[in-house]
Design an enzyme around this catalytic site. Sequence first.
Site, PDB file in Angstrom:
ATOM      1  N   GLY A 245      52.426  74.226 -46.461  1.00 21.99           N
ATOM      2  CA  GLY A 245      53.510  75.169 -46.749  1.00 21.99           C
ATOM      3  C   GLY A 245      53.069  76.207 -47.769  1.00 21.99           C
ATOM      4  N   PRO A 598      45.136  58.477 -57.085  1.00 25.05           N
ATOM      5  CA  PRO A 598      43.907  59.252 -57.338  1.00 25.05           C
ATOM      6  C   PRO A 598      43.340  59.886 -56.072  1.00 25.05           C
ATOM      7  CG  PRO A 598      43.807  57.119 -58.433  1.00 25.05           C
ATOM      8  CD  PRO A 598      45.046  57.104 -57.583  1.00 25.05           C
ATOM      9  N   GLY A 667      52.694  66.815 -62.507  1.00 25.49           N
ATOM     10  CA  GLY A 667      52.616  67.612 -61.277  1.00 25.49           C
ATOM     11  C   GLY A 667      51.225  68.176 -61.080  1.00 25.49           C
ATOM     12  N   GLU A 670      49.530  72.659 -57.950  1.00 23.51           N
ATOM     13  CA  GLU A 670      49.110  74.055 -58.012  1.00 23.51           C
ATOM     14  C   GLU A 670      47.974  74.344 -58.978  1.00 23.51           C
ATOM     15  OE1 GLU A 670      52.965  76.631 -57.148  1.00 23.51           O
ATOM     16  OE2 GLU A 670      53.417  74.631 -57.872  1.00 23.51           O
TER      17      GLU A 670
END
Length: 712
Positions: A245, A598, A667, A670
């Site tokens: 996405g 991991p 997170g 990105e």
Amino acid sequence: MTTATTGTPTTRGSVGTPHTRVEGRDKVTGAARYAGEIPFAGLAHGWLVLSTVARGRVRAIETAPVLAMPGVLTVLHHENAPRVDSDFVGMLGSRPDPSLALFQNDRVPHLGWPVALVVAETPEQAREAAEALVVHYEQEPHDVAFFAGHPDAYPVEGHTPGVAEKGDLTAELAASAVVVDAEYTTPEEHHNPMEPHAAAARWDGGRLEVVDSNQGTTWVAGELAKLFSLDPDSVRVRSEHIGGGFGSKGVRAHQVGAVMAATVLQRPVRVVMTRRQMFTLAGYRSPTTQRLRLGADADGRLRALEHSCLNLTSTVHEFVEPGAAPARVMYDADAHHTANRVVRLDVPTPTWMRAPGEAPGSFALEAALDELAEKCGIDPIELRVRNEPERGPLSGLPFSSRNLLACFREGARRFGWPDRDPRPGLRRDGRWLLGTGTAAASFPSGAGPSTAALTAEPDGTFTVRIAASDIGTGARTALTLIAADALDVAPERVRVRIGDSDFGPAMIAGGSMGTRSWAWAVQIAVGELRERLALGSSVPPEGITVRSDTSAAIGALARKERHSFGAQFAEVAVDVTTGEVRVRRMLGVFAAGRVVNPLTARSQFVGGMIWGISMALHEEAVRDGATGGHVGADLAGYHVATHADVPLIEADWIDDPDPDDPVGIKGVGEIGIVGAAAAIANAVWHATGVRHRNLPIRPDRVLSAADGATHA
Ligand code: MOS
């Protein structure tokens, strides 16, 4: 009836242990179905027709000949399509791009604007008819030229992401011993997920059901309900498997067109985008021009930092690529000025693309830091050490945790940085010039409200239901491990069902916040189930189900600068006679919260870094001023890094659990791309002695720089 046991509340250690994807077998055997291939009885197929002019009006559409073609069921356009309402604020707190309001008027604001949907019995018939459809336009002059200093550029409103300033920039620059003043550019870039956007819509017993490929079923269901003025409970969106996405899979023309056609025809309709259509319908990353002015004392301490970023948007919606944002977190200076500006052109609206703002912004910022290090005669890592802030440079807030320097220390040791000769243009391997470079990375760490349902089944297993979205990140597997540890059972006893808006509201897979947000909801649900079971409840045949909601917990989070950090290292080889740049190896060391799995976390980091190679050397969508459209809008014309371009890439992390997250997650989606292109560009300088401030670093750019050096 059986009694459920969840064991003693100790961790079994599933979290932190590599685990293959729970749906991996389904994916590699083809059992996993994607939105474009899920069968429906009586399915009709819609094909979008896109404008061939870049600005103007639709004057007439010759539908009659097309309606007479084999299998054609209808042609929807601005004169006959259902009306929609795009004047609302959606789940993410913003207004939708009015591009979603398909076929509501005759205006054409860019090339590739949807002007009609042809629906037929088969995709081939729909495509044939769509290509035969004659549309007459009233064409107006268009402007797609994006450049630094555009006279129509305006500052974005609001402190974030607009303009932020402290201190006297002119005075601090004047007082600086060393100044870097440079312009950087990044081109228009496209997401290009492997799986094209696809949606099928049908009405079923008064409910609208959409099978889609998206980053958030709650989000898409909510937007469709508002667009079509439907009761939110009467819309169900499912999206079980998603082939990538990267920010592009929200509400787009295909879902809206499918719902319109399903409503008009009262039968299921699917709309799939072609790869070429995705270049205008799926969003993209705006090109940027960025100016950096850094002023420092001779020891490298920053007195002045200015970062201004210009991006483009469409004439119908403002989207900001906030490239100046990372500087607000990374470095302090007595005078600190950052600004994001935008200019409206006759182009499609850009959108979020992996690390929006940080990806292009970090290229300019981290390349400028490297130039400053060179001018000061200081090692680039030492420069960052000397400018490491105690608190958020502009916010003044404490960091939740900031382990940037630990990443540099570990990365430098493993990469062999201490042995590096800082002088450029000295190392050779045959025809190749060799160099190494480094750059810092950061990305915000956030969470969005989510709900989850957890069922203790009578057979001793557990089912989690959450409207999470696994866009390829491994989120489904991560949630399985988190639930298993919280329940203190083996992962095999946990079933995680995702991708269905009927499971209740949940955060999107976006902003590197998905897994963290959903894990939180799972964690709270497990706590509630444990309480129920501790009271001695036995499990009835239908199981015991509890529900959780993280809104209150997230609302109560203390205000801090919450970010992940990382250090990127790259080694390149440059052939100045052909202009070829090869990345030889990369290392990224990240402090990005607790790592749940991991195996898939490493894949996220490495995937981001590969995209950094692609961004540094390959990706560039070229717009033709005459037509207003792209040159080569496909994977032949738009280059991405492929296997032969990707060398040994290592990603690792240091222990950095978020102190305020129940699982410790920050997170990881990105940050892998952030700083990667700068590390490569800095390595190209180290190899050749030439600064490349415009991405991508194409062979012709390397050659003309080499020519310039020769003839200078
Ligand atoms: Mo991402 S750009 O938040 O899908």
